[in-house]
Design an enzyme around this catalytic site. Structure first.
Site, mmCIF file in Angstrom:
data_model
loop_
_atom_site.group_PDB
_atom_site.id
_atom_site.type_symbol
_atom_site.label_atom_id
_atom_site.label_comp_id
_atom_site.label_asym_id
_atom_site.label_seq_id
_atom_site.Cartn_x
_atom_site.Cartn_y
_atom_site.Cartn_z
ATOM 1 N N GLY A 50 0.789 -1.238 0.000
ATOM 2 C CA GLY A 50 0.000 0.000 0.000
ATOM 3 C C GLY A 50 0.814 1.277 0.000
ATOM 4 O O GLY A 50 0.428 2.266 -0.610
ATOM 5 N N ASP A 106 0.531 3.508 4.230
ATOM 6 C CA ASP A 106 -0.421 4.298 3.463
ATOM 7 C C ASP A 106 -1.498 4.912 4.356
ATOM 8 O O ASP A 106 -1.795 6.086 4.261
ATOM 9 C CB ASP A 106 -1.067 3.444 2.349
ATOM 10 C CG ASP A 106 -1.588 2.091 2.838
ATOM 11 O OD1 ASP A 106 -1.500 1.795 4.048
ATOM 12 O OD2 ASP A 106 -2.076 1.308 1.999
ATOM 13 N N ASP A 109 -5.852 2.840 10.182
ATOM 14 C CA ASP A 109 -7.273 2.512 10.321
ATOM 15 C C ASP A 109 -7.513 2.021 11.753
ATOM 16 O O ASP A 109 -7.725 2.816 12.663
ATOM 17 C CB ASP A 109 -7.637 1.484 9.248
ATOM 18 C CG ASP A 109 -9.101 1.107 9.228
ATOM 19 O OD1 ASP A 109 -9.919 1.855 9.782
ATOM 20 O OD2 ASP A 109 -9.444 0.055 8.659
ATOM 21 N N LYS A 137 -7.758 7.520 9.266
ATOM 22 C CA LYS A 137 -9.220 7.559 9.345
ATOM 23 C C LYS A 137 -9.654 8.083 10.700
ATOM 24 O O LYS A 137 -9.109 7.693 11.729
ATOM 25 C CB LYS A 137 -9.796 6.161 9.130
ATOM 26 C CG LYS A 137 -9.712 5.710 7.698
ATOM 27 C CD LYS A 137 -10.485 4.420 7.472
ATOM 28 C CE LYS A 137 -10.231 3.925 6.066
ATOM 29 N NZ LYS A 137 -10.833 2.613 5.832
ATOM 30 N N PHE A 158 -13.913 3.482 2.844
ATOM 31 C CA PHE A 158 -12.898 2.666 2.170
ATOM 32 C C PHE A 158 -12.376 3.409 0.942
ATOM 33 O O PHE A 158 -13.142 3.755 0.051
ATOM 34 C CB PHE A 158 -13.471 1.311 1.770
ATOM 35 C CG PHE A 158 -12.416 0.359 1.298
ATOM 36 C CD1 PHE A 158 -11.609 -0.312 2.209
ATOM 37 C CD2 PHE A 158 -12.202 0.151 -0.056
ATOM 38 C CE1 PHE A 158 -10.606 -1.179 1.775
ATOM 39 C CE2 PHE A 158 -11.211 -0.716 -0.497
ATOM 40 C CZ PHE A 158 -10.415 -1.376 0.419
ATOM 41 N N VAL A 159 -11.080 3.655 0.925
ATOM 42 C CA VAL A 159 -10.479 4.420 -0.173
ATOM 43 C C VAL A 159 -9.577 3.534 -1.036
ATOM 44 O O VAL A 159 -9.068 2.509 -0.569
ATOM 45 C CB VAL A 159 -9.653 5.622 0.353
ATOM 46 C CG1 VAL A 159 -10.544 6.622 1.064
ATOM 47 C CG2 VAL A 159 -8.526 5.153 1.276
ATOM 48 N N ASP A 165 -5.495 -0.592 -2.703
ATOM 49 C CA ASP A 165 -6.230 -1.457 -3.635
ATOM 50 C C ASP A 165 -7.594 -1.859 -3.106
ATOM 51 O O ASP A 165 -7.894 -1.742 -1.909
ATOM 52 C CB ASP A 165 -5.428 -2.735 -3.892
ATOM 53 C CG ASP A 165 -5.483 -3.706 -2.705
ATOM 54 O OD1 ASP A 165 -5.271 -3.239 -1.561
ATOM 55 O OD2 ASP A 165 -5.767 -4.895 -2.920
ATOM 56 N N ARG A 171 -4.518 0.368 -7.523
ATOM 57 C CA ARG A 171 -3.306 0.916 -6.902
ATOM 58 C C ARG A 171 -2.670 2.006 -7.759
ATOM 59 O O ARG A 171 -2.041 2.924 -7.249
ATOM 60 C CB ARG A 171 -2.266 -0.188 -6.692
ATOM 61 C CG ARG A 171 -2.639 -1.188 -5.614
ATOM 62 C CD ARG A 171 -1.405 -1.983 -5.207
ATOM 63 N NE ARG A 171 -1.748 -3.222 -4.520
ATOM 64 C CZ ARG A 171 -1.968 -3.324 -3.207
ATOM 65 N NH1 ARG A 171 -1.898 -2.263 -2.448
ATOM 66 N NH2 ARG A 171 -2.263 -4.484 -2.663
HETATM 67 P P1 5GP Z 1 -5.034 -1.114 10.339
HETATM 68 O O1 5GP Z 1 -4.143 -2.240 10.759
HETATM 69 O O2 5GP Z 1 -4.661 0.228 10.887
HETATM 70 O O3 5GP Z 1 -6.481 -1.450 10.558
HETATM 71 O O4 5GP Z 1 -4.989 -1.058 8.783
HETATM 72 C C1 5GP Z 1 -3.944 -0.593 8.102
HETATM 73 C C2 5GP Z 1 -3.871 -1.299 6.760
HETATM 74 O O5 5GP Z 1 -5.158 -1.654 6.256
HETATM 75 C C3 5GP Z 1 -3.281 -0.365 5.770
HETATM 76 O O6 5GP Z 1 -1.906 -0.655 5.637
HETATM 77 C C4 5GP Z 1 -4.020 -0.679 4.492
HETATM 78 O O7 5GP Z 1 -3.306 -1.651 3.787
HETATM 79 C C5 5GP Z 1 -5.318 -1.288 4.915
HETATM 80 N N1 5GP Z 1 -6.435 -0.312 4.829
HETATM 81 C C6 5GP Z 1 -7.034 0.332 5.851
HETATM 82 N N2 5GP Z 1 -8.010 1.137 5.415
HETATM 83 C C7 5GP Z 1 -8.034 1.005 4.063
HETATM 84 C C8 5GP Z 1 -8.825 1.607 3.029
HETATM 85 O O8 5GP Z 1 -9.724 2.434 3.228
HETATM 86 N N3 5GP Z 1 -8.544 1.214 1.753
HETATM 87 C C9 5GP Z 1 -7.567 0.306 1.450
HETATM 88 N N4 5GP Z 1 -7.390 0.013 0.161
HETATM 89 N N5 5GP Z 1 -6.796 -0.270 2.407
HETATM 90 C C10 5GP Z 1 -7.032 0.082 3.695
HETATM 91 MG MG MG Z 2 -1.218 -1.848 4.088
#
Ligand code: 5GP
Ligand code: MG
Length: 182
Positions: A50, A106, A109, A137, A158-159, A165, A171
């Site tokens: 990402g 990237d 979340d 987020k 969700f982006v 992706d 991507r």
């Molecule tokens: P976390 O572990 O903080 O929940 O998530 C981080 C990872 O989830 C990021 O590295 C990314 O790969 C993926 N991710 C989180 N939100 C999004 C989103 O809105 N879109 C996409 N494509 N990937 C996301």
């Molecule tokens: Mg990621």
């Protein structure tokens, strides 16, 4: 009448951040890092896949010596919501002891991915550890994680694009968008 939207952009509900917005914010983030790491060598750990585009653009603005490492980590496993379980493949022999480490992803979340990675790096006793993301987020984190550099705070949607992706697609979009629910 505006020209009809065709190709990959036709799958987007709307564009959230334009190429120009992204590029100017990335340049600002790099300026902060150039000041912060003046006279140091920074060891960048980029989370694949990402952060690929973000890191490629950001690093080209850095004026300090850089070492670049990558690690694959995922918590989504193909869907649009975190699975809660973080998989990573830490390269054999990668050790940040005594180094100034900049961890880049990237998007922040739930915080699980960066939490796991920060723990792993911290256990190796780096000289310093800083974390940056292009997007964060606005939502409650499953895990509280320190992130010093944030490009943009966005709503909990969700982006895709600019490295991010949906099932392996989108991507390569130079902008960041929200998927068309259809
Ligand atoms: P976390 O572990 O903080 O929940 O998530 C981080 C990872 O989830 C990021 O590295 C990314 O790969 C993926 N991710 C989180 N939100 C999004 C989103 O809105 N879109 C996409 N494509 N990937 C996301
Ligand atoms: Mg990621």
């Amino acid at each position: 009448m505006p020209a009809p939207v065709t190709g990959v952009l036709a799958d987007l509900d709307r564009i959230l951040l334009s190429t120009e917005q992204i590029q100017s914010r990335v340049a600002e983030m790099a300026a902060t890092l150039n000041r912060h790491y003046a006279n140091k060598t920074v060891s960048v750990l980029a989370l694949m896949d990402g952060a690929l585009f973000f890191v490629a653009d950001l690093l080209r603005h850095l004026e300090v010596p850089v070492r670049l490492y990558t690690v694959s980590a995922s918590s989504y496993h193909g869907g649009t919501a975190s699975s809660g379980e973080v998989r990573m493949n830490w390269p054999a022999g990668l050790d940040f002891q005594g180094q100034d480490v900049l961890l880049l992803d990237d998007i922040l979340d739930t915080g699980l991915t960066l939490g796991v990675l920060r723990d792993k790096i911290a256990a190796q006793q780096p000289a310093s550890l800083r974390t940056g993301v292009l997007l964060a987020k606005k939502r409650e984190r499953v895990r509280d994680v320190i992130v010093e550099d944030i490009g943009f705070e966005i709503e909990d949607e969700f982006v895709v694009g600019y490295g991010m992706d949906y099932q392996g697609r989108f991507r390569n979009l130079p902008c960041i968008g929200i998927l068309n629910p259809a």
